[in-house]
Design an enzyme around this catalytic site. Structure first.
Site, PDB file in Angstrom:
ATOM      1  N   ARG A   1       1.157  -5.289  11.857  1.00  0.00           N
ATOM      2  CA  ARG A   1       0.317  -4.435  12.687  1.00  0.00           C
ATOM      3  C   ARG A   1      -0.193  -5.153  13.938  1.00  0.00           C
ATOM      4  NH1 ARG A   1      -4.685  -0.707  10.716  1.00  0.00           N
ATOM      5  NH2 ARG A   1      -2.982   0.432   9.740  1.00  0.00           N
TER       6      ARG A   1
ATOM      7  N   ARG B   1       0.838  -1.203   0.000  1.00  0.00           N
ATOM      8  CA  ARG B   1       0.000   0.000   0.000  1.00  0.00           C
ATOM      9  C   ARG B   1       0.868   1.247   0.000  1.00  0.00           C
ATOM     10  NH1 ARG B   1      -5.162  -2.087   3.599  1.00  0.00           N
ATOM     11  NH2 ARG B   1      -5.267  -4.054   2.476  1.00  0.00           N
TER      12      ARG B   1
ATOM     13  N   GLU C   1      -7.473  -0.591  14.525  1.00  0.00           N
ATOM     14  CA  GLU C   1      -8.040  -1.603  13.627  1.00  0.00           C
ATOM     15  C   GLU C   1      -7.066  -2.751  13.328  1.00  0.00           C
ATOM     16  OE1 GLU C   1      -9.806  -0.017  10.024  1.00  0.00           O
ATOM     17  OE2 GLU C   1      -9.339  -1.881   8.968  1.00  0.00           O
TER      18      GLU C   1
END
Length: 426
Positions: free
Chosen positions: A389, A259, A348
């Site tokens: 993450r 990304r 998230e």
RNA sequence: GGAUAGAUGGCCGAGUGGUCGAAGGCGCACGAUUGGAAAUCGUGUGUACCUCCAAAGGGUACCGUGAGUUCGAAUCUCACUCUAUCCGCCA
């Protein structure tokens, strides 16, 4: 993509539904105007084609005198046909472009709202830890335990990249293994897929034409780097005609993800939260065209990812995403957020979406139902786990006063039975 | 990177300029036969779109993709994509 006939038959309802996602009603009118114009032109050009075909077919049985006249007439009709076809092609391009930009309509259950501030917390699970020592953030923990090469790798690979080593590298792979075993247990097919994609799958998925800036593009080969295995899995069976018995198709796809993070300048620049390349195990479901069925799968996917966070013993909350914060493809979306002590908030880790048949229409993902009718499938996707993450809440929540990190029982078998990792672990 | 072969319906496979949407087979659906089943026989069975909608009927497009030749293209020409095999290179 929505069904144009459905839009034409339920215009007011569609306008109201799409307005909940911030899509202007005028664009629906514009679309329908183009649609009707296009059909008018289709009807007249098809009549010309019919005439032309009849003339051509009559030539074989015609006498040689008649033949010249018929050929001349056929040519004239052909010219007019060609002109109309060119106009039609233009209209069709406009129409298709508008269709590709039309978002999916949201579920009645989804809360209304303009942006993420209107997302609704459905439940909170697990205890937020209270430390009786000064806790470290994940970057400090990595430095303390010799788990990373963050500064060096930035010199090699640029910003928003990561290199982790020793126990933490093993932990990254172990978590993926745990998730893959869980998905396999739930009947998913394990599949490792490329992170390289042609352009068409990006339209199929619904990433293009919406988010071009987010995607890495390799012009020398006219190829893109995939942001998620969903992209690949959604197109894996494109243009196929499945049967109802083939469904559901359950994929657990593992891939690197890329990304550009172009819109995230200045956000999460430190550490492992937001990087350009990461690994994700993705849940992807193709099921029957039946809203009750896909909603059931949506709940199942959500439950699986909740189990993942529970196995990792992370406190989390389930967020129902509001209409304005949902992406264009989505009918209904939950996000899971795990507690990050150093940020004093939930972040998230999972995003769980029911796309209904919006993606399948773009992808031409169809099946023959038991009643003989051809239908578009429903597709759903959810994170299985994304690293690094997920390592952020993991090592921060499980850190001990001596800088070690506790390994939850369910994960221990994947780390050779270790109960703690870190330089002070015994 | 070099060479060769190929791409046709849900699947296999025939078709090299004129009712070809496409033979034949498999599969599938229905029917006959049977106490029931298998086997056998018969009938049917592509997708998308237009025709305001539904039924019926009519029409258009589709034989990897895009252009072209022709009154007419699955069939001829060009470009491209993909697949398979061999050679080279390679984690």
């Amino acid at each position: 993509m929505l069904d144009i006939k459905f839009i034409a038959d339920n215009t007011d309802w569609v306008k109201q539904s799409l307005a909940r996602k911030g899509f202007p009603a005028e664009k629906v009118d514009e679309l329908l105007k183009t649609y009707y114009e296009m059909n008018k032109l289709k009807t007249s050009s098809q009549a010309l084609a019919e005439e032309k075909n009849k003339l051509s077919n009559s030539i074989k049985s015609a006498s040689s005198e008649e033949r010249t006249a018929i050929i001349a007439k056929s040519k004239a009709v052909g010219e007019e046909f060609k002109t109309q076809q060119e106009n039609l092609a233009k209209l069709e391009n406009e129409f298709n472009d508008m269709m590709l930009r039309m978002p999916n309509y949201p579920s009645e259950e989804s809360p209304d709202g303009p942006d993420d501030s209107a997302n609704v917390v459905r439940r909170k699970v697990g205890e937020i830890p209270h430390f009786d020592f000064q806790p470290k953030d994940h970057v400090e923990l990595m430095e303390f335990n010799d788990w990373s090469e963050m500064e060096r790798i930035a010199k090699v690979s640029g910003s928003r990249t990561y290199a982790i080593k020793n126990d933490l590298a093993q932990l990254e792979l172990a978590i993926h293994m745990l998730v893959m075993d869980k998905l396999r247990f739930h009947g998913f097919t394990l599949i490792t897929v490329p992170a390289i994609s042609k352009e068409k799958p990006l339209y199929n998925q619904g990433y293009l034409p919406f988010a071009k800036d987010e995607i890495y593009y390799m012009p020398a080969d006219d190829l893109y780097l995939s942001g998620t295995a969903e992209l690949i899995l959604n197109s894996l069976r494109a243009d196929e005609m499945m049967t109802e018995a083939d469904l559901p198709v359950l994929y657990a796809g593992f891939s690197p993800c890329f990304r550009r993070e172009a819109g995230a300048a200045g956000k999460d620049t430190r550490g492992l939260v937001r990087v350009h390349q990461f690994f994700k195990t993705e849940q992807f479901v193709i099921c029957k065209n039946d809203i009750a069925e896909s909603e059931k799968w949506h709940q199942t996917l959500l439950q699986i990812s909740e189990e993942v966070l529970q196995d990792l013993e992370l406190p989390y909350q389930v967020l129902e995403v509001c209409t304005g914060d949902m992406g264009a493809p989505k009918y209904r979306q939950y996000d899971l957020e795990a507690w990050v002590p150093s940020q004093n908030c939930y972040r998230e880790t999972h995003s769980c979406s029911n796309i209904t048949d919006w993606q399948a229409r773009r992808t031409n993902l169809r099946y023959r139902a038991n009643d003989g009718k051809v239908k578009f499938c429903h597709t759903l996707n959810n994170t299985g786990i994304a690293t690094p993450r997920a390592l952020v809440p993991f090592i921060e929540n499980h850190q001990q006063a001596d800088g070690t990190v506790r390994i939850p029982v369910k994960l221990q078998p994947y780390l050779g039975g270790k109960k703690y990792i870190g330089k002070n672990a015994k």
